[in-house]
Design a protein around this motif. Structure first.
Motif, PDB file in Angstrom:
ATOM      1  N   ARG A 282      -5.260   5.431   6.189  1.00 53.57           N
ATOM      2  CA  ARG A 282      -4.667   3.872   6.050  1.00 53.57           C
ATOM      3  C   ARG A 282      -5.747   2.762   6.282  1.00 53.57           C
ATOM      4  O   ARG A 282      -5.976   1.893   5.560  1.00 53.57           O
ATOM      5  CB  ARG A 282      -3.400   3.600   6.578  1.00 53.57           C
ATOM      6  CG  ARG A 282      -2.526   2.289   6.300  1.00 53.57           C
ATOM      7  CD  ARG A 282      -1.395   2.238   7.328  1.00 53.57           C
ATOM      8  NE  ARG A 282      -1.021   0.817   6.829  1.00 53.57           N
ATOM      9  CZ  ARG A 282      -0.362   0.272   6.036  1.00 53.57           C
ATOM     10  NH1 ARG A 282       0.085   1.003   5.017  1.00 53.57           N
ATOM     11  NH2 ARG A 282       0.211  -1.056   5.789  1.00 53.57           N
ATOM     12  N   LEU A 285      -8.359   2.703   3.744  1.00 50.38           N
ATOM     13  CA  LEU A 285      -7.841   2.231   2.446  1.00 50.38           C
ATOM     14  C   LEU A 285      -7.793   0.439   2.587  1.00 50.38           C
ATOM     15  O   LEU A 285      -8.349  -0.285   1.606  1.00 50.38           O
ATOM     16  CB  LEU A 285      -6.547   2.423   2.157  1.00 50.38           C
ATOM     17  CG  LEU A 285      -6.440   3.773   1.395  1.00 50.38           C
ATOM     18  CD1 LEU A 285      -4.793   4.284   1.437  1.00 50.38           C
ATOM     19  CD2 LEU A 285      -6.990   3.798   0.218  1.00 50.38           C
ATOM     20  N   THR A 299      -1.447  -1.427  -2.641  1.00 47.54           N
ATOM     21  CA  THR A 299      -1.898  -0.216  -2.290  1.00 47.54           C
ATOM     22  C   THR A 299      -1.364   0.274  -0.925  1.00 47.54           C
ATOM     23  O   THR A 299      -0.880   1.633  -0.846  1.00 47.54           O
ATOM     24  CB  THR A 299      -3.502  -0.089  -2.171  1.00 47.54           C
ATOM     25  OG1 THR A 299      -4.002  -0.551  -3.457  1.00 47.54           O
ATOM     26  CG2 THR A 299      -4.111   1.243  -1.999  1.00 47.54           C
ATOM     27  N   LEU A 300      -1.417  -0.486  -0.002  1.00 54.29           N
ATOM     28  CA  LEU A 300      -0.882  -0.183   1.324  1.00 54.29           C
ATOM     29  C   LEU A 300       0.835  -0.121   1.083  1.00 54.29           C
ATOM     30  O   LEU A 300       1.231   0.623   2.014  1.00 54.29           O
ATOM     31  CB  LEU A 300      -1.246  -1.298   2.423  1.00 54.29           C
ATOM     32  CG  LEU A 300      -2.711  -1.361   2.613  1.00 54.29           C
ATOM     33  CD1 LEU A 300      -3.129  -2.504   3.590  1.00 54.29           C
ATOM     34  CD2 LEU A 300      -3.390  -0.317   2.870  1.00 54.29           C
ATOM     35  N   GLU A 303       1.125   3.403  -0.114  1.00 57.82           N
ATOM     36  CA  GLU A 303       0.771   4.023   0.711  1.00 57.82           C
ATOM     37  C   GLU A 303       1.806   4.624   1.756  1.00 57.82           C
ATOM     38  O   GLU A 303       2.101   5.568   2.363  1.00 57.82           O
ATOM     39  CB  GLU A 303      -0.362   3.508   1.746  1.00 57.82           C
ATOM     40  CG  GLU A 303      -1.008   4.640   2.635  1.00 57.82           C
ATOM     41  CD  GLU A 303      -0.326   4.526   4.036  1.00 57.82           C
ATOM     42  OE1 GLU A 303      -0.716   5.398   4.728  1.00 57.82           O
ATOM     43  OE2 GLU A 303       0.106   3.385   4.471  1.00 57.82           O
ATOM     44  N   ARG A 304       2.753   3.589   2.278  1.00 57.07           N
ATOM     45  CA  ARG A 304       3.923   3.779   3.118  1.00 57.07           C
ATOM     46  C   ARG A 304       4.733   4.844   2.395  1.00 57.07           C
ATOM     47  O   ARG A 304       5.388   5.494   3.381  1.00 57.07           O
ATOM     48  CB  ARG A 304       4.581   2.393   3.260  1.00 57.07           C
ATOM     49  CG  ARG A 304       3.749   1.389   4.230  1.00 57.07           C
ATOM     50  CD  ARG A 304       4.725   0.147   4.231  1.00 57.07           C
ATOM     51  NE  ARG A 304       4.013  -0.829   4.984  1.00 57.07           N
ATOM     52  CZ  ARG A 304       4.107  -0.888   6.300  1.00 57.07           C
ATOM     53  NH1 ARG A 304       4.662   0.050   7.286  1.00 57.07           N
ATOM     54  NH2 ARG A 304       3.455  -1.710   7.210  1.00 57.07           N
ATOM     55  N   PHE A 306       4.033   7.231   1.350  1.00 55.36           N
ATOM     56  CA  PHE A 306       3.387   8.641   1.534  1.00 55.36           C
ATOM     57  C   PHE A 306       3.241   9.067   3.037  1.00 55.36           C
ATOM     58  O   PHE A 306       3.052  10.149   3.494  1.00 55.36           O
ATOM     59  CB  PHE A 306       1.866   8.846   1.264  1.00 55.36           C
ATOM     60  CG  PHE A 306       1.702   9.033  -0.285  1.00 55.36           C
ATOM     61  CD1 PHE A 306       1.401  10.102  -0.849  1.00 55.36           C
ATOM     62  CD2 PHE A 306       1.723   7.836  -1.236  1.00 55.36           C
ATOM     63  CE1 PHE A 306       1.433  10.421  -2.298  1.00 55.36           C
ATOM     64  CE2 PHE A 306       1.681   7.789  -2.579  1.00 55.36           C
ATOM     65  CZ  PHE A 306       1.503   8.890  -3.221  1.00 55.36           C
ATOM     66  N   LYS A 307       3.792   8.124   3.982  1.00 57.58           N
ATOM     67  CA  LYS A 307       4.107   8.327   5.237  1.00 57.58           C
ATOM     68  C   LYS A 307       4.980   9.588   5.631  1.00 57.58           C
ATOM     69  O   LYS A 307       5.994   9.493   4.945  1.00 57.58           O
ATOM     70  CB  LYS A 307       4.385   7.009   6.037  1.00 57.58           C
ATOM     71  CG  LYS A 307       3.352   6.136   6.104  1.00 57.58           C
ATOM     72  CD  LYS A 307       3.972   4.752   6.802  1.00 57.58           C
ATOM     73  CE  LYS A 307       3.476   4.856   8.392  1.00 57.58           C
ATOM     74  NZ  LYS A 307       2.058   5.068   8.549  1.00 57.58           N
ATOM     75  N   TRP A 338      -2.783  11.465  -3.201  1.00 57.96           N
ATOM     76  CA  TRP A 338      -3.331  11.529  -1.736  1.00 57.96           C
ATOM     77  C   TRP A 338      -4.697  12.194  -1.878  1.00 57.96           C
ATOM     78  O   TRP A 338      -5.500  11.383  -1.142  1.00 57.96           O
ATOM     79  CB  TRP A 338      -2.438  12.520  -1.053  1.00 57.96           C
ATOM     80  CG  TRP A 338      -2.860  12.607   0.420  1.00 57.96           C
ATOM     81  CD1 TRP A 338      -3.074  11.578   1.432  1.00 57.96           C
ATOM     82  CD2 TRP A 338      -3.056  13.891   0.950  1.00 57.96           C
ATOM     83  NE1 TRP A 338      -3.471  12.205   2.665  1.00 57.96           N
ATOM     84  CE2 TRP A 338      -3.367  13.603   2.526  1.00 57.96           C
ATOM     85  CE3 TRP A 338      -3.092  15.303   0.650  1.00 57.96           C
ATOM     86  CZ2 TRP A 338      -3.700  14.511   3.438  1.00 57.96           C
ATOM     87  CZ3 TRP A 338      -3.483  16.216   1.619  1.00 57.96           C
ATOM     88  CH2 TRP A 338      -3.595  15.841   2.945  1.00 57.96           C
ATOM     89  N   ALA A 341      -7.165   9.447  -2.875  1.00 60.06           N
ATOM     90  CA  ALA A 341      -7.072   8.371  -1.864  1.00 60.06           C
ATOM     91  C   ALA A 341      -8.325   9.146  -1.012  1.00 60.06           C
ATOM     92  O   ALA A 341      -9.116   8.187  -0.326  1.00 60.06           O
ATOM     93  CB  ALA A 341      -6.148   8.117  -1.344  1.00 60.06           C
ATOM     94  N   CYS A 345     -11.885   7.330   0.013  1.00 59.20           N
ATOM     95  CA  CYS A 345     -12.169   6.889   1.353  1.00 59.20           C
ATOM     96  C   CYS A 345     -13.141   7.731   2.114  1.00 59.20           C
ATOM     97  O   CYS A 345     -13.457   7.140   3.516  1.00 59.20           O
ATOM     98  CB  CYS A 345     -10.930   6.793   2.083  1.00 59.20           C
ATOM     99  SG  CYS A 345     -10.068   5.632   1.526  1.00 59.20           S
TER     100      CYS A 345
END
Length: 365
Positions: A282, A285, A299-300, A303-304, A306-307, A338, A341, A345
């Motif tokens: 995270r 990213l 994006t973030l 991303e949550r 996928f937590k 995932w 990403a 990164c």
């Protein structure tokens, strides 16, 4: 030249009590060290048991210089003084580092003291809540895990036994899911949610009692990995036994992609920060999208989803609803995103030799 920062801790009867796994004196010593105190004084008629040693040994940090003095008059001029009737927080020590003459009194929001020890422990636990905690973790998992953590602290149970218990529960979950049948899949999904909650407890205990260590962090990450892999393998086995072998290719693809992602992230954090948590993704990213605020926000936000707390609750809901057959396709898409990403990164994570992408509590180890 920056003047030296000294902190004094009165050895009051309240600060000598063990609340949340360690005494208030030990908590003050640890926090003073973290904010850069060159010397810590304990005001006491006789030496105080140095129960903060264990925490510093676990975190592989050198023990700060600590001196016991009988009277406040023996303190060097400009020494910051902690209150005797409340537990300090890192915020309180940071405020004293800025202004050593600041007088903190009970009731200050940077101090913690509730009407009972249990309420004080709960306040300490709530103070450990990460700013990036998702809504599922904040409103569903943590209210349950905090109560479990408070009970464990009262019984003197450390983080490692909780991690091993969670690992054993994850293995039971995988076996249950693999039995196949709507009822077993539902029970397995429920166990996955329970594993997600109990997995919070060891971290809660470690942060409140300052029993954090690289070994503990590694064990916790291994437990997460086993739980995730166990869920995917167990789910796919159960879905194939329940709905047919047409799910075999999706099952194989999901397992392969998950293993590849886990191996890749493990290698990346080992090369870069040389320790820690998959949470670096995270942070990477966020750094990747600096200067593009709109795309960064979108994006973030994605991303949550996928937590772990989110996808576990979703998976539990589908299993309990008898819709476990939907999950393989969802998992396949999610794992592809995932892995994309991770690949994007990877250069940032490898270059992070100073551990700047790690969560704040991991940088203190």
């Amino acid at each position: 030249m920056i003047p030296p920062f000294f902190v004094a801790i009165p050895a009051s009867s309240y600060l000598r009590r063990r609340i949340g796994g360690l005494t208030g004196i030990a908590r003050g010593v640890i926090l003073a060290d973290l904010v850069g105190a060159q010397h810590v004084f304990i005001i006491a008629d006789q030496p105080v048991a140095e129960d903060w040693h264990k925490s510093f040994a676990l975190r592989i940090r050198p023990l700060p210089q600590v001196t016991v003095v009988a009277k406040p008059a023996e303190l060097p001029p400009g020494t910051a003084l902690l209150p005797a009737d409340a537990l300090p927080t890192k915020t309180a020590l940071e405020a004293l580092a800025e202004d050593p003459a600041l007088v903190l009194v009970s009731g200050d929001p940077s101090l913690i003291r509730e009407e009972s020890d249990h309420a004080t422990v709960m306040a300490l636990l709530r103070a450990t809540l990460k700013p990036t905690e998702g809504p599922v973790g904040r409103w569903i998992n943590r209210p349950i895990s905090f109560r479990m953590s408070a009970l464990a602290l009262r019984l003197g149970i450390g983080p490692d036994p909780i991690t091993w218990f969670t690992l054993a529960l994850a293995m039971v979950m995988a076996v249950v899911l693999g039995q196949g049948g709507v009822e077993w899949l539902a029970l397995g999904g429920l166990l996955f949610q329970i594993v997600s909650v109990t997995d919070c407890v060891d971290g809660d205990i470690a942060r409140v009692s300052w029993a954090m260590s690289r070994r503990g962090a590694l064990l916790d990450t291994a437990c997460d990995t086993v739980a995730n892999l166990g869920f995917v393998i167990g789910l796919m086995t159960g879905v194939m036994r329940t709905y047919g072998l047409q799910y075999a290719w999706i099952a194989l693809a999901c397992v392969v992609l998950l293993v590849c992602g886990i191996v890749a992230m493990s290698i990346l954090v080992r090369i870069g920060p040389k320790r820690g948590s998959f949470d670096v993704l995270r942070a990477a990213l966020t750094q990747r999208l600096d200067g593009r605020p709109m795309l960064q926000t979108v994006t973030l936000t994605i991303e949550r989803l996928f937590k772990r707390d989110v996808y576990v609750l979703v998976a539990c809901g589908f299993c309990l609803s008898g819709l476990a057959w939907v999950l393989p396709g969802m998992l396949l898409v999610g794992l592809c995103i995932w892995l994309g990403a991770v690949a994007w990164c990877a250069p940032l994570i490898v270059a992070d030799t100073e551990g700047l992408l790690l969560p704040p509590h991991m940088r203190q180890l």
